[in-house]
Design a protein around this motif. Structure first.
Motif, mmCIF file in Angstrom:
data_model
loop_
_atom_site.group_PDB
_atom_site.id
_atom_site.type_symbol
_atom_site.label_atom_id
_atom_site.label_comp_id
_atom_site.label_asym_id
_atom_site.label_seq_id
_atom_site.Cartn_x
_atom_site.Cartn_y
_atom_site.Cartn_z
ATOM 1 N N SER A 151 0.807 -1.233 0.000
ATOM 2 C CA SER A 151 0.000 0.000 0.000
ATOM 3 C C SER A 151 0.836 1.279 0.000
ATOM 4 O O SER A 151 0.288 2.365 0.117
ATOM 5 C CB SER A 151 -0.982 0.021 1.188
ATOM 6 O OG SER A 151 -1.844 -1.102 1.136
ATOM 7 N N GLN A 152 2.153 1.155 -0.124
ATOM 8 C CA GLN A 152 3.014 2.335 -0.206
ATOM 9 C C GLN A 152 3.817 2.335 -1.508
ATOM 10 O O GLN A 152 4.935 2.844 -1.567
ATOM 11 C CB GLN A 152 3.972 2.385 0.987
ATOM 12 C CG GLN A 152 3.283 2.634 2.310
ATOM 13 C CD GLN A 152 4.268 2.900 3.438
ATOM 14 O OE1 GLN A 152 5.460 3.129 3.223
ATOM 15 N NE2 GLN A 152 3.775 2.889 4.652
ATOM 16 N N SER A 153 3.234 1.776 -2.546
ATOM 17 C CA SER A 153 3.988 1.622 -3.802
ATOM 18 C C SER A 153 4.411 2.961 -4.391
ATOM 19 O O SER A 153 5.537 3.099 -4.887
ATOM 20 C CB SER A 153 3.167 0.834 -4.821
ATOM 21 O OG SER A 153 1.905 1.451 -5.040
ATOM 22 N N CYS A 154 3.539 3.968 -4.336
ATOM 23 C CA CYS A 154 3.900 5.270 -4.905
ATOM 24 C C CYS A 154 5.016 5.928 -4.104
ATOM 25 O O CYS A 154 6.008 6.408 -4.666
ATOM 26 C CB CYS A 154 2.673 6.179 -4.941
ATOM 27 S SG CYS A 154 1.405 5.643 -6.082
ATOM 28 N N TYR A 155 4.861 5.940 -2.784
ATOM 29 C CA TYR A 155 5.860 6.565 -1.924
ATOM 30 C C TYR A 155 7.209 5.856 -2.041
ATOM 31 O O TYR A 155 8.251 6.502 -2.240
ATOM 32 C CB TYR A 155 5.364 6.540 -0.482
ATOM 33 C CG TYR A 155 6.265 7.270 0.501
ATOM 34 C CD1 TYR A 155 6.360 8.652 0.475
ATOM 35 C CD2 TYR A 155 7.001 6.563 1.449
ATOM 36 C CE1 TYR A 155 7.174 9.329 1.377
ATOM 37 C CE2 TYR A 155 7.807 7.231 2.355
ATOM 38 C CZ TYR A 155 7.897 8.604 2.311
ATOM 39 O OH TYR A 155 8.719 9.263 3.209
ATOM 40 N N SER A 156 7.203 4.528 -1.952
ATOM 41 C CA SER A 156 8.460 3.767 -2.016
ATOM 42 C C SER A 156 9.136 3.937 -3.371
ATOM 43 O O SER A 156 10.355 4.097 -3.446
ATOM 44 C CB SER A 156 8.193 2.279 -1.748
ATOM 45 O OG SER A 156 7.779 2.071 -0.418
#
Length: 249
Positions: A151-156
């Motif tokens: 659920s943090q694909s964009c941030y990571s």
């Protein structure tokens, strides 16, 4: 006089960085969407030269003219002993499985976390190309660039891009007559609005939310002030740039 450009100074790490860099020997260019009135007052009381420039980093095409404006504000009659860029502004959202993220939310995430620092860096280097003194760029990355969670694909992904970008620019600077030093740093887990945001996420969207809530309740988060002090210590260290990605301050 040392010249600093700091993004995201409305709160959190950026505000703490600006406050701790306040001295009569520094000029601060502080950038955020809205002015931080308390920070401006502190600068006046500490006799720090500060220019607060309200700016939305989503306006990517306006970063170049903004830099031209900022550099035109630097007095010509002062002795400059260093230029420093701190790309601190960032955003966590969207926090959800990728298929639930809107195109707009993904564009905004990558714009703020990756594209804006890239364009900021390009213009910083362009305007300081002929300056022979100390030039340093600090990009605030995240352990999420390496240690992945659902659920943090964009941030990571955007923070991993910051790391790769920093490495590439560092290589380019090796061939410059007056090179700048570049570092991408993982500041740790900090008690900021971003952490509050992730704790407010539903478990359906972010399965690890309970662990983040527990860390906050157990007092395991760093304060912005402590983190800013460690970042400044790194920024002024003699070996700044010897390791481009700094995971542990």
């Amino acid at each position: 006089m040392k010249i600093f450009f700091i993004t995201g100074t409305s709160r959190g790490i950026g505000e703490a960085l600006a406050e701790q860099l306040m001295t009569e020997e520094h000029h601060l260019f502080c950038l955020s969407r809205t002015e931080n009135e308390q920070l401006i007052e502190r600068a006046i009381h500490s006799k720090t030269s500060m220019t607060y420039y309200p700016f939305d980093l989503n306006q990517l095409l306006q970063i170049e003219p903004m830099f031209t404006a900022l550099f035109s504000m630097i007095p010509q009659d002062i002795e400059i002993t260093g230029f420093y860029l701190i790309n601190n502004a960032g955003m966590l959202a969207p926090v959800a499985p990728i298929e639930l993220n809107s195109a707009q939310s993904m564009i905004e995430n990558v714009s703020i976390n990756l594209l804006a620092p890239m364009i900021m860096t390009a213009n910083f280097l362009k305007h300081t190309k002929e300056y022979e003194g100390d030039k340093r760029i600090m990009n605030i990355s995240s352990g999420s660039a390496r240690y992945l969670l659902p659920s943090q694909s964009c941030y990571s992904t955007s923070k991993a891009g910051v790391d790769s970008f920093s490495k590439s620019v560092s290589l380019e600077q090796l061939n410059q007559p007056y090179p700048a030093k570049v570092v991408s740093v993982y500041p740790g887990m900090i008690d900021t609005g971003m952490q509050a945001e992730i704790r407010a996420t539903s478990k359906a969207d972010f399965p690890y939310v309970d662990q983040f809530i527990q860390m906050a309740e157990e007092g395991k988060l760093q304060t912005p002030e402590y983190t800013a002090a460690k970042l400044i210590e790194l920024l002024f260290s003699e070996d700044f740039g010897s390791s481009v990605v700094v995971e542990n301050m």
